[in-house]
Design an enzyme around this catalytic site. Structure first.
Site, PDB file in Angstrom:
ATOM      1  N   CYS A 137      10.295  -4.330  -0.534  1.00  0.00           N
ATOM      2  CA  CYS A 137      10.823  -5.644  -1.155  1.00  0.00           C
ATOM      3  C   CYS A 137      10.658  -6.908  -0.308  1.00  0.00           C
ATOM      4  O   CYS A 137      10.624  -8.043  -0.929  1.00  0.00           O
ATOM      5  CB  CYS A 137      12.077  -5.634  -1.766  1.00  0.00           C
ATOM      6  SG  CYS A 137      13.501  -5.139  -0.463  1.00  0.00           S
TER       7      CYS A 137
ATOM      8  N   ASP B  17      12.665  -7.966   1.773  1.00  0.00           N
ATOM      9  CA  ASP B  17      13.916  -8.768   2.055  1.00  0.00           C
ATOM     10  C   ASP B  17      14.297  -8.443   3.625  1.00  0.00           C
ATOM     11  O   ASP B  17      14.153  -7.548   4.153  1.00  0.00           O
ATOM     12  CB  ASP B  17      15.160  -8.170   1.120  1.00  0.00           C
ATOM     13  CG  ASP B  17      14.734  -8.659  -0.261  1.00  0.00           C
ATOM     14  OD1 ASP B  17      14.080  -9.500  -0.365  1.00  0.00           O
ATOM     15  OD2 ASP B  17      15.330  -8.027  -1.050  1.00  0.00           O
TER      16      ASP B  17
ATOM     17  N   CYS C  93      19.599  -1.830  -1.164  1.00  0.00           N
ATOM     18  CA  CYS C  93      19.842  -3.369  -0.441  1.00  0.00           C
ATOM     19  C   CYS C  93      21.478  -2.849   0.436  1.00  0.00           C
ATOM     20  O   CYS C  93      21.375  -3.528   1.225  1.00  0.00           O
ATOM     21  CB  CYS C  93      20.372  -4.082  -1.764  1.00  0.00           C
ATOM     22  SG  CYS C  93      19.108  -3.964  -3.125  1.00  0.00           S
TER      23      CYS C  93
ATOM     24  N   CYS D 183      17.601 -10.249  -2.153  1.00  0.00           N
ATOM     25  CA  CYS D 183      18.091 -10.314  -3.459  1.00  0.00           C
ATOM     26  C   CYS D 183      19.468 -10.450  -3.514  1.00  0.00           C
ATOM     27  O   CYS D 183      20.068 -10.305  -2.324  1.00  0.00           O
ATOM     28  CB  CYS D 183      17.652  -8.848  -4.188  1.00  0.00           C
ATOM     29  SG  CYS D 183      18.444  -7.385  -3.451  1.00  0.00           S
TER      30      CYS D 183
END
Ligand code: FES
Length: 131
Positions: free
Chosen positions: A33, A35, A102, A58
């Site tokens: 992603c 991130d 995450c 995110c």
């Protein structure tokens, strides 16, 4: 799709700042992603005296890092190391399955920050088993 806890920590992140004279900094990223999460630690007498984060990612990553810094405050390094992504996700009252990675970033960032501190102190690095 997010719990109230996640929304709260996303909208009002705790400890979202840099610690300029941090004793340990851990930066990790997720290649898929893109991130990035950074955790800063201030350590005194083997305990987390201060913890903060900067996350470029995110909402679930922001909420996870916010919650993670709250959870490690005041803890010994051993206790902070033991905080798993599962514990972070549970404290957030759950994350959707596709967002669990995450919270993994938060666990990895804490480990990286602790080992950065240990390296700076000339101590041996801890492995994933905590030894
Ligand atoms: Fe990658 Fe959340 S989508 S950290």
């Amino acid at each position: 799709m997010y719990s109230e806890k996640v929304m709260d920590h996303f909208m009002n992140p705790r400890n979202q700042r840099e610690i300029p004279d941090a004793d340990g900094i851990g930066e990790v990223g997720n290649q898929k992603c893109g991130d990035i999460m950074r955790i800063f630690l201030k350590i005194r007498d083997g305990r987390v005296e201060d913890a903060s984060f900067q996350t470029f990612g995110c909402g679930a990553a922001v909420a996870s890092s916010s919650m993670a810094t709250e959870m490690i405050l005041g803890k010994t390094l051993e206790e902070a190391w033991e905080i798993s992504n599962k514990a972070v996700a549970e404290a957030l009252e759950g994350l959707p399955p596709q967002k669990l990675h995450c919270s993994v970033l938060a666990e990895e960032a804490i480990h990286a920050a602790i080992n950065d501190y240990r390296k700076k102190q000339g101590l041996s690095l801890w492995g994933e088993s905590g030894t």
